[in-house]
Design a protein around this motif. Sequence first.
Motif, PDB file in Angstrom:
ATOM      1  N   SER A 109      19.752   6.281   9.445  1.00  0.00           N
ATOM      2  CA  SER A 109      19.952   5.048   8.594  1.00  0.00           C
ATOM      3  C   SER A 109      18.491   4.450   8.582  1.00  0.00           C
ATOM      4  O   SER A 109      17.653   4.549   9.174  1.00  0.00           O
ATOM      5  CB  SER A 109      20.850   4.205   9.393  1.00  0.00           C
ATOM      6  OG  SER A 109      22.127   4.297   9.657  1.00  0.00           O
ATOM      7  N   SER A 126      16.252   1.258   6.998  1.00  0.00           N
ATOM      8  CA  SER A 126      16.438  -0.280   6.640  1.00  0.00           C
ATOM      9  C   SER A 126      14.975  -0.457   5.911  1.00  0.00           C
ATOM     10  O   SER A 126      13.865  -0.318   6.398  1.00  0.00           O
ATOM     11  CB  SER A 126      16.522  -0.856   7.672  1.00  0.00           C
ATOM     12  OG  SER A 126      17.507  -0.662   8.310  1.00  0.00           O
ATOM     13  N   ALA A 149      17.331  -4.057   2.125  1.00  0.00           N
ATOM     14  CA  ALA A 149      18.384  -3.267   2.155  1.00  0.00           C
ATOM     15  C   ALA A 149      18.631  -2.341   3.318  1.00  0.00           C
ATOM     16  O   ALA A 149      17.654  -2.064   4.014  1.00  0.00           O
ATOM     17  CB  ALA A 149      18.474  -2.465   0.809  1.00  0.00           C
ATOM     18  N   LEU A 178      20.912  -9.491  -4.252  1.00  0.00           N
ATOM     19  CA  LEU A 178      21.983  -9.027  -5.125  1.00  0.00           C
ATOM     20  C   LEU A 178      21.863  -9.403  -6.430  1.00  0.00           C
ATOM     21  O   LEU A 178      22.474  -8.548  -7.474  1.00  0.00           O
ATOM     22  CB  LEU A 178      23.203  -9.679  -4.569  1.00  0.00           C
ATOM     23  CG  LEU A 178      23.871  -9.323  -3.164  1.00  0.00           C
ATOM     24  CD1 LEU A 178      24.860 -10.314  -2.640  1.00  0.00           C
ATOM     25  CD2 LEU A 178      24.321  -7.923  -3.114  1.00  0.00           C
ATOM     26  N   ASN A 215      23.379  -1.672   1.241  1.00  0.00           N
ATOM     27  CA  ASN A 215      23.881  -2.881   1.710  1.00  0.00           C
ATOM     28  C   ASN A 215      22.693  -3.904   1.423  1.00  0.00           C
ATOM     29  O   ASN A 215      21.667  -3.665   2.030  1.00  0.00           O
ATOM     30  CB  ASN A 215      24.413  -3.146   2.803  1.00  0.00           C
ATOM     31  CG  ASN A 215      25.658  -2.162   3.153  1.00  0.00           C
ATOM     32  OD1 ASN A 215      26.337  -2.132   2.379  1.00  0.00           O
ATOM     33  ND2 ASN A 215      25.932  -1.436   4.365  1.00  0.00           N
TER      34      ASN A 215
END
Length: 407
Positions: A119, A121, A130, A145, A139
Motif C-alpha cells: 500500500s 500513501s 491519497a 476531492l 482514497n
Amino acid sequence: MGECQSGEMKRRVLVETLLSDPPQSQTAPLRRSLEVSRQQLSLAHTQSACASVWRGVAWRGVASAFPRGGVRVLDSRWAPENRDFSIQVTTERRAYTAGEPLELRCTIEAQKVPERFFSVSWVFSSSPVAVVGPDAVPNLGAGYLEREAAGLLTVRKESSSVHLLRLQRLLPDDAGKYICRVTEREKTLTGDFIDRSKRSRNVQITVSPLKSNVTVSLSSNSSFDEGDPVILTCSVQNVWGSLSVSWQWTPPSSGEEAPPGPEPVELASVARDGTVRLGPTYLERGSYGEVRATRERADTYTLSLYNAYPTDAGQYRCIVTEWIRTGPEPNSTWQHLGEQSAAKDISVKSVESSFFVSASSADAQRDLRRLLRPAVHRQAAPQPQRAGHRHLALPPGRVARPPPATW
C-alpha cells in the motif's frame, strides 16, 4: 565447492569461499560459526587440501558477514527470499512556478513485487493526500476531492512498483514537503499478518507566485456619426486564470483641468462570473438598451453604445484583471495575479438639425436629441391618407420634420 545438508534447510547449495587471508597453517582445521538473520549458518572445517573450499549453507547477503573474505552463492535457487524493500521518490525538479504541473513518482525496489501486497500513501506536510491499496484504488484525503473532480489531481499506479502523484496546476499553497510511505502486509507461518512500513526521504518543493502574462488589445473604428452604434471589442491573450473586466470613459481634455486631466468615469464592469454592472451615470441609458457590456467568450469582451451622442467622444479603456483561486475547498480565496489595459480614442460628429435648441446644460441637450432623433435618423412609417387631405410626396430618404419647437 561441495554440497551439504543443514538440519533446517536440507537443500543443496553450491558455495565458493574466497579467502583473502588464508590461515598460515593450511593443515590447521578451519572452524567458524555465524548467525545471519534468523537462521544459523554452520561452516564445517576442511583439511589442508580443501583450505579454500568450504562446505556449508549460504544465501543472499551472507557475504557481508565475512569482513576478510567472501562467500558467493553459485546456485541460489534454494536460498531463502529476501523480504526487504526500499523506496525512492523522484521528480523532474524541486522549484516550480504556480500554474505548472508537478509529477512525483514513488518506486518500490524489492524482489517479486507483483506477488506481494504493498500500500502506498502520499503525504504533504504531514497531511494525507491519497492512499493507494494493493487493489490500486486511490482514497483521497480531505481537500483533494475537488481538485481530483476538476481534473487537477491524479493518483495512479503506473506499474506494480511505480506510483504516480500529479498536480496539474500548482498553487503557492502546494509548496512544502512530500513523502511516500509504503506498507507491506505479510502473512506469517502462524497465519498472523505483519505490517512493515517504510517512508521515503522528504522531497521539498518550492512554488513561486504566478505573474500574469495577459496582453490586452482594444479594437474599434475611431470616428462615428451621431446616432451610429459604437462597438468596442476587448481581446485578451495568454489567459491562465479567471478574468474580470472594467470599462472606463474619459472625456476629451478642455485644457482647463488640472493635471493629469479629466477623471475617468466608470462605464460598466463584467465580474469573474459574467455578471454585468453599469456605472451610475449610465444606468438611465442602459435602461433604454443604449449601453451594453457583454462577455462574448472567455477571452473576448464587447462594449456597445447605440445611438451615439457627440458627448460620447473621448477615450475608452478596457481594464482586464486576472485572478486565481488559492487554498483548499471550501475555504479557498481569490488571489489577484495582475492587471493590464488598452485604450482607444473615439470621436462622434454632430448631425446638423433643421432647428435650433437652446439649453442650459449638456444633459438637457442630450435629452432633447433623444426626443428629436427619430425625426432625423429614422424613416417614418407610412401613414394612411385621409379623405379631404392631400398626401405630400417626399423624395426618397427624406422624412417629415416637426415644426420648430416653441418655449
